[in-house]
Design an enzyme around this catalytic site. Structure first.
Site, mmCIF file in Angstrom:
data_model
loop_
_atom_site.group_PDB
_atom_site.id
_atom_site.type_symbol
_atom_site.label_atom_id
_atom_site.label_comp_id
_atom_site.label_asym_id
_atom_site.label_seq_id
_atom_site.Cartn_x
_atom_site.Cartn_y
_atom_site.Cartn_z
ATOM 1 N N ASP A 72 0.819 -1.207 0.000
ATOM 2 C CA ASP A 72 0.000 0.000 0.000
ATOM 3 C C ASP A 72 0.855 1.260 0.000
ATOM 4 O O ASP A 72 2.036 1.232 0.375
ATOM 5 C CB ASP A 72 -0.890 0.032 1.247
ATOM 6 C CG ASP A 72 -1.906 -1.099 1.283
ATOM 7 O OD1 ASP A 72 -2.177 -1.687 0.220
ATOM 8 O OD2 ASP A 72 -2.425 -1.385 2.379
ATOM 9 N N TYR A 130 3.393 -10.665 6.323
ATOM 10 C CA TYR A 130 3.205 -9.258 6.665
ATOM 11 C C TYR A 130 3.182 -9.111 8.178
ATOM 12 O O TYR A 130 2.626 -9.948 8.889
ATOM 13 C CB TYR A 130 1.895 -8.715 6.097
ATOM 14 C CG TYR A 130 1.945 -8.371 4.633
ATOM 15 C CD1 TYR A 130 2.309 -7.101 4.207
ATOM 16 C CD2 TYR A 130 1.608 -9.318 3.677
ATOM 17 C CE1 TYR A 130 2.347 -6.777 2.851
ATOM 18 C CE2 TYR A 130 1.647 -9.006 2.318
ATOM 19 C CZ TYR A 130 2.008 -7.740 1.921
ATOM 20 O OH TYR A 130 2.050 -7.425 0.584
#
Length: 271
Positions: A72, A130
């Site tokens: 992102d 992540y």
């Protein structure tokens, strides 16, 4: 799924024929100044754009890289993996030192190696890891403001750890993402999801087959709601297993998100 085998380089390794080889780079970056990994319109700073610019300066060639994951806007990475097909031979130490010479100091190439041209850096990935990091104290952290989100309310990490147990195996990920194209598969595999605390640092680790846009940040948001008592562990379990698309609406800031690593079935690129 059968995947290609990557070859660990020696300091001066060059392939016998670059025509059937890919260069695979492991990249570390701080995402604060960039609009995500993926190339966008001219003038928009992205990680991909900076790497391709550095490749042009180093080799004199225009390359289009492929990446293992799209991070992102504002998110960081410790172990992003990218690949491209070279047209000229170059020793591996030149890819590392040369690219780092031309890259800004918030992007770094940490490793280079060869792979057969059949290797697909995205599709051949077995899992992606992540980590979402939270500073959990009254005052924000001056040092970690771009590596961690700040939550001043006390987080019950035990309740969060009990909640995250629901994220196991293949699940419909739509409760934790926005609208998807009709032909996009919403099923994602979760492996070894965990919550931990070290002092005032709370970490949420998600490993899995892949993640949809904002999925990790929405999972983190729902877990924060559990940790602050706004959501029960049972409600989180129901959300994860039976939630409606987009039901998890709290999206945590990108600053706490980091792609820690990507693994492949051959075990070469470990976290």
């Amino acid at each position: 799924m059968q995947t290609a085998t990557l070859n660990k380089p020696t300091d001066d390794s060059t392939p016998p024929d670059v025509a059937d080889r890919l260069v695979v780079l492991t990249i570390e970056y701080a995402g604060e100044r960039y609009q995500g990994m993926q190339l966008q319109k001219p003038g928009v700073p992205t990680i991909q754009g900076k790497i391709e610019d550095a490749l042009l300066k180093l080799t004199g060639q225009h390359y289009r890289i492929a990446a293992a994951g799209r991070t992102d806007s504002g998110a960081s990475a410790r172990g992003q993996v990218v690949s491209f097909q070279p047209v000229t031979e170059l020793p591996f130490d030149r890819y590392v030192t040369g690219l780092n010479h031309y890259l800004p100091n918030d992007i770094s190439v940490t490793r280079a190696q060869w792979a057969p041209e059949t290797f697909d850096v995205t599709r051949d990935a077995r899992s992606r890891h992540y980590r979402y990091t939270i500073v959990n104290r009254q005052s924000p952290s001056a040092l970690l403001r771009q590596q961690a989100a700040h939550v001043k309310e006390h987080l019950d990490e035990t309740a969060m750890a009990e909640a995250i147990i629901a994220l196991d195996g293949w699940l419909d990920a739509r409760p934790f993402t926005g609208p998807l194209p009709a032909d996009r598969n919403p099923l994602r595999r979760y492996d070894d999801a965990a919550v931990a605390r070290d002092g005032d640092i709370v970490t949420i680790d998600l490993r899995g087959s892949g993640f949809l846009p904002h999925q990790v940040r929405r999972v983190a948001g729902a877990l924060v709601q559990v940790g602050t008592g706004q959501m029960s562990t049972a409600a989180f379990h129901q959300l994860a297993r039976e939630g409606a698309p987009g039901e998890a609406t709290l999206t945590m800031p990108a600053a706490g998100l980091c792609l820690m690593g990507v693994t492949y079935d051959n075990g070469i690129l470990e976290d």
